[in-house]
Design a protein around this motif. Structure first.
Motif, mmCIF file in Angstrom:
data_model
loop_
_atom_site.group_PDB
_atom_site.id
_atom_site.type_symbol
_atom_site.label_atom_id
_atom_site.label_comp_id
_atom_site.label_asym_id
_atom_site.label_seq_id
_atom_site.Cartn_x
_atom_site.Cartn_y
_atom_site.Cartn_z
ATOM 1 N N UNK A 9 0.819 -1.211 0.000
ATOM 2 C CA UNK A 9 0.000 0.000 0.000
ATOM 3 C C UNK A 9 0.852 1.260 0.000
ATOM 4 N N UNK A 10 2.145 1.120 0.323
ATOM 5 C CA UNK A 10 3.041 2.285 0.237
ATOM 6 C C UNK A 10 3.173 2.747 -1.214
ATOM 7 N N UNK A 16 -1.979 4.714 -8.283
ATOM 8 C CA UNK A 16 -3.294 5.332 -8.529
ATOM 9 C C UNK A 16 -3.142 6.609 -9.353
ATOM 10 N N UNK A 17 -2.039 7.320 -9.179
ATOM 11 C CA UNK A 17 -1.832 8.577 -9.921
ATOM 12 C C UNK A 17 -1.570 8.326 -11.415
ATOM 13 N N UNK A 37 -10.256 5.599 -7.688
ATOM 14 C CA UNK A 37 -9.510 4.493 -7.085
ATOM 15 C C UNK A 37 -8.938 4.969 -5.744
ATOM 16 N N UNK A 38 -9.172 4.188 -4.705
ATOM 17 C CA UNK A 38 -8.664 4.609 -3.391
ATOM 18 C C UNK A 38 -7.938 3.449 -2.710
ATOM 19 N N UNK A 39 -7.309 3.762 -1.592
ATOM 20 C CA UNK A 39 -6.518 2.768 -0.857
ATOM 21 C C UNK A 39 -7.366 1.584 -0.405
ATOM 22 N N UNK A 41 -9.937 0.121 -1.914
ATOM 23 C CA UNK A 41 -10.089 -0.857 -3.009
ATOM 24 C C UNK A 41 -8.774 -1.590 -3.248
ATOM 25 N N UNK A 42 -7.667 -0.840 -3.205
ATOM 26 C CA UNK A 42 -6.367 -1.476 -3.462
ATOM 27 C C UNK A 42 -5.996 -2.440 -2.332
ATOM 28 N N UNK A 43 -6.376 -2.101 -1.108
ATOM 29 C CA UNK A 43 -6.081 -2.990 0.024
ATOM 30 C C UNK A 43 -6.857 -4.302 -0.137
ATOM 31 N N UNK A 44 -8.114 -4.212 -0.557
ATOM 32 C CA UNK A 44 -8.932 -5.420 -0.742
ATOM 33 C C UNK A 44 -8.365 -6.268 -1.890
ATOM 34 N N UNK A 45 -7.917 -5.606 -2.938
ATOM 35 C CA UNK A 45 -7.337 -6.290 -4.109
ATOM 36 C C UNK A 45 -6.054 -7.042 -3.714
ATOM 37 N N UNK A 46 -5.162 -6.382 -2.978
ATOM 38 C CA UNK A 46 -3.901 -7.015 -2.566
ATOM 39 C C UNK A 46 -4.163 -8.229 -1.671
#
Ligand SMILES: CC(C)(COP(=O)(O)OP(=O)(O)OC[C@H]1O[C@@H](n2cnc3c(N)ncnc32)[C@H](O)[C@@H]1OP(=O)(O)O)[C@@H](O)C(=O)NCCC(=O)NCCS
Length: 173
Positions: A9-10, A16-17, A37-39, A41-46
């Motif tokens: 997540x770092x 996302x940019x 896109x936010x953290x 969604x990315x946290x759930x994906x990872x």
């Protein structure tokens, strides 16, 4: 030169940019993410079970790309997804180099028999990249709304272990 580093997540803000709006998000991830896109969604994906996620790191330590593999339940095949190169790094071989590493990991380390993917048929640069790596068309899916009022058919592509010759496709950016 590019190396694979586990996506954390770092890296989320940087990755996302690289996505400038909903159309690009749909192009990249299909219905997998919603704009913005936010953290979360990315946290759930990872954290998805069976999902390997990577950041591509350039020789100077700069983050240049992202890709993931999602293993099938039987562990013999996987789906390549979320392939993305930083906009200012495109057209220099990073996509080819990054996916060569991901596919080598999938076939050599995970012992996969097949890697599959889906790509919108209008995404010419991505389709050419996958074809260069040996992927072949398996199926054309009917056109669907991408969620932004535009409709596009999707291609299912597949690469068998027997057709994977990394030395033929390796590109050094
Ligand atoms: C699709 C995508 C990942 C390609 O990444 P890329 O880093 O530009 O890919 P490459 O550089 O390996 O290949 C792109 C082009 O550069 C050329 N190229 C490759 N190595 C090169 C090098 N060393 N020097 C100059 N050009 C090079 C390739 O021949 C290719 O040309 P072509 O598209 O005319 O066939 C990138 O455009 C992207 O992130 N798109 C947005 C997200 C997306 O659509 N993802 C796919 C979802 S399915």
């Amino acid at each position: 030169m590019v190396e694979l580093s586990p996506f954390t997540l770092a890296d989320a803000g940087v990755v996302a940019a690289w996505i400038s709006g909903p159309a690009e998000l749909a192009n990249w991830a299909g219905p997998g993410f919603t704009w913005p896109l936010d953290d979360m969604q990315l946290a759930a994906y990872v954290a998805e079970p069976g999902r390997w996620t990577w950041t591509g790191v350039g020789a100077d330590g700069r983050l240049v790309g992202h890709a993931s593999l999602r293993l099938a339940a039987d562990g013999m095949s996987a789906r390549l997804g979320r392939v993305l190169v930083a906009p200012d790094a495109r057209g220099q071989g990073y996509g080819s180099a990054l996916l060569t590493l991901v596919l080598t990991f999938g076939f050599a380390r995970l012992g996969l028999e097949r890697v599959e993917l889906g790509v919108f048929s209008h995404n010419d640069s991505a389709v050419r990249l996958y074809e260069r790596l040996g992927f072949r068309l398996a199926k054309v899916l009917p056109a669907t709304d991408q969620g932004n009022g535009q409709s596009s058919s999707a291609l299912e592509m597949s690469l068998a272990r027997a057709d994977w010759f990394p030395e033929t496709h390796r590109v050094e950016p």
